[in-house]
Scaffold this active site. Sequence first.
Site, short mmCIF file in Angstrom:
data_model
loop_
_atom_site.label_atom_id
_atom_site.label_comp_id
_atom_site.label_asym_id
_atom_site.label_seq_id
_atom_site.Cartn_x
_atom_site.Cartn_y
_atom_site.Cartn_z
N GLY A 97 30.16 21.73 24.52
CA GLY A 97 30.67 21.76 25.86
C GLY A 97 29.95 21.22 26.98
O GLY A 97 28.79 20.67 26.39
N CYS A 98 30.39 20.72 28.02
CA CYS A 98 29.72 19.99 29.14
C CYS A 98 28.63 20.98 29.80
O CYS A 98 27.30 20.56 29.87
CB CYS A 98 30.47 19.67 30.07
SG CYS A 98 31.93 20.76 30.88
N TYR A 99 29.19 22.22 30.08
CA TYR A 99 28.09 23.28 30.73
C TYR A 99 26.82 23.32 29.44
O TYR A 99 25.68 23.27 30.01
CB TYR A 99 28.62 24.37 31.11
CG TYR A 99 29.22 24.50 32.30
CD1 TYR A 99 28.41 23.98 33.62
CD2 TYR A 99 30.53 24.76 32.45
CE1 TYR A 99 29.17 24.24 34.75
CE2 TYR A 99 31.22 24.84 33.75
CZ TYR A 99 30.47 24.36 34.87
OH TYR A 99 30.99 24.72 36.19
N THR A 141 25.58 21.53 27.24
CA THR A 141 24.90 20.44 26.96
C THR A 141 23.80 20.42 28.04
O THR A 141 22.62 20.24 27.75
CB THR A 141 25.55 19.14 27.02
OG1 THR A 141 26.66 19.06 26.01
CG2 THR A 141 24.83 18.08 26.83
N SER A 142 24.04 20.67 29.11
CA SER A 142 23.24 20.66 30.56
C SER A 142 22.07 21.68 30.27
O SER A 142 20.96 21.68 30.55
CB SER A 142 23.81 20.57 31.84
OG SER A 142 24.37 22.00 32.04
#
Length: 351
Positions: free
Chosen positions: A154-156, A158-159
């Site tokens: 997911g994007c969140y 990953t960060s």
Amino acid sequence: MSHRIPVGLVGVTGYTGMELARLLARHPGLELVRATSRSEAGKTLGDLYPGLGGFPIADCPVSQPDVDDLAEACALVFLAVPHGTAMDMAAALVAKGVKVVDLSADFRINSAETYAQWYGLEHRHPELLPDAVFGLPEFNAKDIVGAQLVANPGCYPTSAILGLAPALRESLVLTQGIVIDSKSGTTGSGRKPSVGALYCEVADSFRAYNLGRHRHTPEIEQELGRVAGTELTVSFNTHLLPINRGILSTSYCQLADGVGAEDVRRAYTDAYANCPWVRVLPEGKLPEVRHVRGTMFCDIGLVVDPRTGRLIVVSVIDNLCRGASGQALANANLMLEQPLDAGLDLAPLVP
């Protein structure tokens, strides 16, 4: 022209499908031969996205999703469809020997019970979970190379994972009391129309949402726990920014006894020394989302606060490229024995 590997894309009309089409338009080794959409079948990609005009990919027809056709035409298929929808198609394609990169959450979480708890849906193919590789190239490249099914992060997560992993791996911070405060642009919620995503609802405002119950929480805890070597619980909190692209995550951790700023900086620079997409910024510099827009970069800023005894990590990514479609393409590159950065050697879109 040298032979290019045929790939397919299921779900071309969402933001992640749109971004994948953009990236594949210039890929030197992969050719998009199937693009599917139930609502837009019969058109071409150029009809849907006039910006692709002049690229050969614009002539690619959009068709109804058909597993048999995809399996016959493609060496690998990207699934850019919602959770719940992806799992059956992924299972059918894997059974036919096709490699799959799933951009949904269906195979990210190792436990079918945890998936059901957070997503309100029983997992229909739990037998595939042990073999699905979590597609974070910096940590799992060797496993991705030999995988048939990759769960795109997911994007969140990953960060957050890239931001916290070095500190947890080296036991520089305590595993208790970690707070991850994340903010995302509006494309993170998808392209489906909703009142909350309307321009007048988002512009000139800022709001939190899903506090304490965001579905990316178990994914973050699972992967950070793997890095730390122990189960952990994080407080993951999300906010909506009035911008199109970008995620900025600020993570707060309690430093272990005796750990100083030099220890932290050394751990991060060593961890990412051979990871060109992760840029650890110099002391005193903090990252901004505009410096990673449209790219695979994750910029990380580090602050050791001796007054509170905390490590503060700021990590930024582009949610559509690094947090979704670009990362999916990086995984496909590894799975298909292409150079990792093929089609992804991108400079940021500024201003």
